[in-house]
Design a protein around this motif. Structure first.
Motif, PDB file in Angstrom:
ATOM      1  N   ASP A 425      65.566  12.339 -22.141  1.00  0.00           N
ATOM      2  CA  ASP A 425      65.977  11.175 -22.939  1.00  0.00           C
ATOM      3  C   ASP A 425      66.619  11.660 -24.236  1.00  0.00           C
ATOM      4  O   ASP A 425      65.977  11.668 -25.302  1.00  0.00           O
ATOM      5  N   PRO A 426      67.903  12.069 -24.188  1.00  0.00           N
ATOM      6  CA  PRO A 426      68.567  12.629 -25.368  1.00  0.00           C
ATOM      7  C   PRO A 426      68.615  11.659 -26.553  1.00  0.00           C
ATOM      8  O   PRO A 426      68.491  12.086 -27.715  1.00  0.00           O
ATOM      9  N   ARG A 427      68.803  10.378 -26.285  1.00  0.00           N
ATOM     10  CA  ARG A 427      68.929   9.405 -27.371  1.00  0.00           C
ATOM     11  C   ARG A 427      67.644   9.347 -28.208  1.00  0.00           C
ATOM     12  O   ARG A 427      67.676   9.412 -29.441  1.00  0.00           O
ATOM     13  N   THR A 428      66.485   9.238 -27.522  1.00  0.00           N
ATOM     14  CA  THR A 428      65.209   9.203 -28.241  1.00  0.00           C
ATOM     15  C   THR A 428      64.949  10.518 -28.958  1.00  0.00           C
ATOM     16  O   THR A 428      64.429  10.532 -30.085  1.00  0.00           O
ATOM     17  N   ALA A 429      65.340  11.617 -28.341  1.00  0.00           N
ATOM     18  CA  ALA A 429      65.145  12.926 -28.965  1.00  0.00           C
ATOM     19  C   ALA A 429      65.945  13.046 -30.254  1.00  0.00           C
ATOM     20  O   ALA A 429      65.461  13.593 -31.256  1.00  0.00           O
ATOM     21  N   ARG A 430      67.181  12.532 -30.264  1.00  0.00           N
ATOM     22  CA  ARG A 430      68.009  12.594 -31.486  1.00  0.00           C
ATOM     23  C   ARG A 430      67.386  11.767 -32.600  1.00  0.00           C
ATOM     24  O   ARG A 430      67.394  12.175 -33.772  1.00  0.00           O
ATOM     25  N   LEU A 431      66.849  10.596 -32.251  1.00  0.00           N
ATOM     26  CA  LEU A 431      66.219   9.756 -33.271  1.00  0.00           C
ATOM     27  C   LEU A 431      64.981  10.441 -33.864  1.00  0.00           C
ATOM     28  O   LEU A 431      64.761  10.391 -35.081  1.00  0.00           O
ATOM     29  N   LEU A 432      64.198  11.075 -33.004  1.00  0.00           N
ATOM     30  CA  LEU A 432      62.986  11.751 -33.475  1.00  0.00           C
ATOM     31  C   LEU A 432      63.279  12.985 -34.322  1.00  0.00           C
ATOM     32  O   LEU A 432      62.510  13.317 -35.231  1.00  0.00           O
ATOM     33  N   CYS A 433      64.395  13.649 -34.021  1.00  0.00           N
ATOM     34  CA  CYS A 433      64.726  14.910 -34.704  1.00  0.00           C
ATOM     35  C   CYS A 433      65.794  14.722 -35.791  1.00  0.00           C
ATOM     36  O   CYS A 433      66.431  15.694 -36.213  1.00  0.00           O
ATOM     37  N   HIS A 434      66.004  13.495 -36.233  1.00  0.00           N
ATOM     38  CA  HIS A 434      67.016  13.228 -37.260  1.00  0.00           C
ATOM     39  C   HIS A 434      66.684  13.992 -38.546  1.00  0.00           C
ATOM     40  O   HIS A 434      65.559  13.895 -39.068  1.00  0.00           O
ATOM     41  N   ASP A 435      67.649  14.777 -39.022  1.00  0.00           N
ATOM     42  CA  ASP A 435      67.517  15.577 -40.256  1.00  0.00           C
ATOM     43  C   ASP A 435      66.439  16.656 -40.164  1.00  0.00           C
ATOM     44  O   ASP A 435      66.020  17.209 -41.196  1.00  0.00           O
ATOM     45  N   LEU A 436      65.964  16.998 -38.945  1.00  0.00           N
ATOM     46  CA  LEU A 436      64.958  18.048 -38.813  1.00  0.00           C
ATOM     47  C   LEU A 436      65.509  19.401 -39.235  1.00  0.00           C
ATOM     48  O   LEU A 436      64.792  20.225 -39.827  1.00  0.00           O
ATOM     49  N   ASP A 437      66.818  19.621 -38.997  1.00  0.00           N
ATOM     50  CA  ASP A 437      67.401  20.924 -39.342  1.00  0.00           C
ATOM     51  C   ASP A 437      67.583  21.104 -40.835  1.00  0.00           C
ATOM     52  O   ASP A 437      67.873  22.207 -41.304  1.00  0.00           O
ATOM     53  N   SER A 438      67.399  20.052 -41.602  1.00  0.00           N
ATOM     54  CA  SER A 438      67.534  20.168 -43.054  1.00  0.00           C
ATOM     55  C   SER A 438      66.256  20.689 -43.702  1.00  0.00           C
ATOM     56  O   SER A 438      66.235  21.025 -44.889  1.00  0.00           O
ATOM     57  N   VAL A 439      65.173  20.744 -42.903  1.00  0.00           N
ATOM     58  CA  VAL A 439      63.887  21.227 -43.413  1.00  0.00           C
ATOM     59  C   VAL A 439      63.761  22.719 -43.110  1.00  0.00           C
ATOM     60  O   VAL A 439      63.885  23.134 -41.966  1.00  0.00           O
ATOM     61  N   SER A 440      63.535  23.503 -44.158  1.00  0.00           N
ATOM     62  CA  SER A 440      63.371  24.951 -43.984  1.00  0.00           C
ATOM     63  C   SER A 440      61.901  25.318 -44.151  1.00  0.00           C
ATOM     64  O   SER A 440      61.280  24.987 -45.166  1.00  0.00           O
ATOM     65  N   VAL A 441      61.353  25.995 -43.143  1.00  0.00           N
ATOM     66  CA  VAL A 441      59.933  26.373 -43.151  1.00  0.00           C
ATOM     67  C   VAL A 441      59.788  27.893 -43.235  1.00  0.00           C
ATOM     68  O   VAL A 441      59.282  28.443 -44.198  1.00  0.00           O
ATOM     69  N   ASN A 442      60.220  28.578 -42.203  1.00  0.00           N
ATOM     70  CA  ASN A 442      60.279  30.045 -42.187  1.00  0.00           C
ATOM     71  C   ASN A 442      61.341  30.454 -41.177  1.00  0.00           C
ATOM     72  O   ASN A 442      61.872  29.614 -40.447  1.00  0.00           O
ATOM     73  N   LYS A 444      61.392  32.026 -38.303  1.00  0.00           N
ATOM     74  CA  LYS A 444      61.183  31.800 -36.867  1.00  0.00           C
ATOM     75  C   LYS A 444      61.258  30.316 -36.525  1.00  0.00           C
ATOM     76  O   LYS A 444      61.893  29.934 -35.543  1.00  0.00           O
ATOM     77  N   PHE A 445      60.606  29.501 -37.337  1.00  0.00           N
ATOM     78  CA  PHE A 445      60.655  28.062 -37.094  1.00  0.00           C
ATOM     79  C   PHE A 445      62.086  27.553 -37.245  1.00  0.00           C
ATOM     80  O   PHE A 445      62.576  26.780 -36.401  1.00  0.00           O
ATOM     81  N   ASP A 446      62.770  27.987 -38.304  1.00  0.00           N
ATOM     82  CA  ASP A 446      64.138  27.526 -38.548  1.00  0.00           C
ATOM     83  C   ASP A 446      65.074  27.930 -37.411  1.00  0.00           C
ATOM     84  O   ASP A 446      65.963  27.169 -37.024  1.00  0.00           O
ATOM     85  N   SER A 447      64.859  29.130 -36.860  1.00  0.00           N
ATOM     86  CA  SER A 447      65.709  29.618 -35.776  1.00  0.00           C
ATOM     87  C   SER A 447      65.539  28.762 -34.518  1.00  0.00           C
ATOM     88  O   SER A 447      66.520  28.378 -33.878  1.00  0.00           O
ATOM     89  N   VAL A 448      64.275  28.451 -34.166  1.00  0.00           N
ATOM     90  CA  VAL A 448      64.014  27.624 -32.985  1.00  0.00           C
ATOM     91  C   VAL A 448      64.599  26.231 -33.163  1.00  0.00           C
ATOM     92  O   VAL A 448      65.262  25.690 -32.260  1.00  0.00           O
ATOM     93  N   VAL A 449      64.406  25.639 -34.329  1.00  0.00           N
ATOM     94  CA  VAL A 449      64.897  24.285 -34.585  1.00  0.00           C
ATOM     95  C   VAL A 449      66.417  24.245 -34.561  1.00  0.00           C
ATOM     96  O   VAL A 449      67.034  23.322 -33.999  1.00  0.00           O
ATOM     97  N   HIS A 450      67.048  25.257 -35.168  1.00  0.00           N
ATOM     98  CA  HIS A 450      68.515  25.290 -35.210  1.00  0.00           C
ATOM     99  C   HIS A 450      69.097  25.355 -33.796  1.00  0.00           C
ATOM    100  O   HIS A 450      70.031  24.605 -33.466  1.00  0.00           O
ATOM    101  N   LYS A 451      68.556  26.232 -32.948  1.00  0.00           N
ATOM    102  CA  LYS A 451      69.033  26.328 -31.577  1.00  0.00           C
ATOM    103  C   LYS A 451      68.839  25.015 -30.818  1.00  0.00           C
ATOM    104  O   LYS A 451      69.698  24.574 -30.045  1.00  0.00           O
ATOM    105  N   PHE A 452      67.679  24.384 -31.040  1.00  0.00           N
ATOM    106  CA  PHE A 452      67.372  23.132 -30.353  1.00  0.00           C
ATOM    107  C   PHE A 452      68.336  22.019 -30.788  1.00  0.00           C
ATOM    108  O   PHE A 452      68.859  21.283 -29.947  1.00  0.00           O
ATOM    109  N   ILE A 453      68.606  21.931 -32.084  1.00  0.00           N
ATOM    110  CA  ILE A 453      69.497  20.874 -32.606  1.00  0.00           C
ATOM    111  C   ILE A 453      70.923  21.073 -32.070  1.00  0.00           C
ATOM    112  O   ILE A 453      71.610  20.103 -31.721  1.00  0.00           O
ATOM    113  N   VAL A 454      71.341  22.322 -31.963  1.00  0.00           N
ATOM    114  CA  VAL A 454      72.679  22.613 -31.438  1.00  0.00           C
ATOM    115  C   VAL A 454      72.800  22.144 -29.989  1.00  0.00           C
ATOM    116  O   VAL A 454      73.802  21.528 -29.595  1.00  0.00           O
TER     117      VAL A 454
END
Length: 459
Positions: A425-442, A444-454
């Motif tokens: 369900d890509p549409r629901t996933a986009r809504l749930l992950c809105h602006d998630l890539d703008s959050v920087s944690v560390n 490893k986490f940032d790398s996984v999130v960036h790949k997923f958002i792409v």
């Protein structure tokens, strides 16, 4: 040289024994001598006043004597052990000391030296006669019947004669189809007694025999005679046992026999696999031991494969289970379970995206911190490494490397599952992950999130 006629070859051991008896001197061991040696070498009974697993102290005096006799039998001339009358007792002695399967129960009446001598004696007997699997079943299983007759008194008192249990496990493992099906009725009373025994040692042995029966006998034969239900009921009682080794021993035969019972069930109709799935989910939710969790999770995964698209009715319940497991240290098979659900019924998984996606992101967040030490932790580790000895440093480094590899593997699996769930369900996933890539944690986490958002952006 001309070939030996088939009629002569069949009776060659008897002929050899006859001429050996007449050609050798009186010092040559007789059939009675060999039998007496074998009886002396067989494991003695445990104290009848106690019901407990066998221990090494029970056989302290017996071990050197039995090893001496085994060695003597191996060094005897082939003529001395080629008499058919002594073959059942010789094979029984080999059975007591020969390994059966990868999952070995304790055998304090034996040792590495005993196993070596038993293997040499068995090889010698097979050279004189035939391989064990052929010997046991030829002439309408005559030899097998003789050995079972020798074992019967000990099997009736198996708590006092634990070596007899191992002997029957070893013998059963050498009986092929279709002969095994014809002796199952003789084996089951003993095996079911072991499975019902309170001692784990015998439960594991019983699971080994039941596993061989289930794997060897045709499924139609097991179902026709009602043995599939009988074996399934016996094994299910072990699913909640406190001993992890017992649960592990029943895993493979139990899943296999449930699959046999579920054969022919239509995907839209609940069947034996559904009842089994319910039991497994409850077991995993209540389990606190990590090894048991791994076993239950692996069994759930195999049951999902068994159900096929019929697992759709379990997606909501399995989602709750997966989310709860991700809050702690989930078994690796949880990620394989997610993969199977996405493959078999993506439409059903789509309804669970709001629960699964946040749980996976939360898991990635926690795991990324496990494998990424803070500045203060790094400083403490550095100071400790200067104080510790070299060998301790090596051990700490190896342990740290293993933990880091495990964390990285979990991160990688979670990253793959994120993409698979979002695909449902890509549409629901986009809504749930809105602006998630703008959050920087560390990193490893940032790398996984960036790949997923792409990847999410191109869905």
């Amino acid at each position: 040289m001309s070939e030996i006629p088939e009629l002569v070859a069949t009776h060659l051991p008897e002929i050899s024994a006859h001429f050996a008896a007449s050609a050798t001197d009186s010092d040559q061991p007789t059939v009675g001598d060999v039998k007496h040696l074998v009886i002396s070498a067989l494991a003695p009974a445990l104290p009848s006043s106690e019901e407990r697993p066998p221990q090494a102290d029970d056989y302290t005096d017996h071990l050197p004597a039995s090893l001496e006799i085994l060695t003597r039998l191996v060094n005897m001339h082939s003529y001395s052990i080629s008499r058919p009358a002594s073959l059942p007792s010789l094979l029984l002695l080999c059975a007591q000391h020969s390994p059966c399967t990868e999952t070995e129960v304790t055998r304090p009446w034996s040792s590495t030296e005993h196993q070596l001598q038993a293997s040499l004696l068995l090889a010698k007997l097979e050279q004189i006669y035939k391989p064990v699997a052929f010997l046991l079943v030829e002439q309408d299983r005559k030899l097998l019947a003789q050995i079972l007759t020798l074992l019967q008194p000990s099997l009736e008192k198996f708590l006092s004669y634990p070596a007899s249990v191992h002997s029957l496990v070893w013998l059963t493992s050498h009986i092929p189809h279709p002969h095994l099906g014809q002796v199952v009725a003789q084996l089951l009373p003993h095996v079911l007694n072991w499975v019902d025994c309170w001692i784990s040692h015998y439960k594991i042995a019983g699971c080994q025999v039941l596993g061989h029966i289930i794997a060897t006998c045709p499924s139609t034969e097991l179902v026709w005679y009602g043995r599939a239900d009988l074996l399934s009921d016996a094994l299910k009682k072990l699913l909640h046992h406190t001993d992890t080794e017992v649960v592990k021993a029943c895993e493979k035969p139990l899943v296999t026999v449930v699959g046999i019972k579920h054969e022919g069930t239509k995907p839209d109709t609940p069947g034996p696999a559904d009842l089994f799935m319910k039991d497994l989910i409850n077991s995993l939710e209540l389990a606190s031991d990590s090894k048991k969790k791994e076993i239950y999770s692996a069994m759930i995964l195999r049951t999902v494969t068994m159900l096929g698209v019929g697992v759709a009715r379990w997606v909501a319940r399995l989602t709750q289970l997966i989310v709860s497991q991700l809050d702690f240290s989930p078994p690796a098979s949880v990620f394989s379970l997610l993969d199977q659900l996405c493959l078999l019924c993506p439409g059903c998984v789509a309804r669970e995206v709001p629960a699964l996606l946040p749980a996976l992101v939360k898991f990635v967040y926690k795991t990324s911190w496990k494998s990424t030490p803070t500045a203060s932790e790094t400083c403490a580790i550095h100071q400790a490494s200067e104080i510790s000895e070299a060998i301790q440093n090596t051990e700490i480094s190896e342990t740290g490397d293993k933990d880091q590899k495990s964390d990285e593997s979990e991160m990688s699996l979670a990253s793959v599952c994120l993409v698979q769930i979002a695909t449902c369900d890509p549409r629901t996933a986009r809504l749930l992950c809105h602006d998630l890539d703008s959050v920087s944690v560390n990193k490893k986490f940032d790398s996984v999130v960036h790949k997923f958002i792409v990847e999410l952006a191109v869905m």
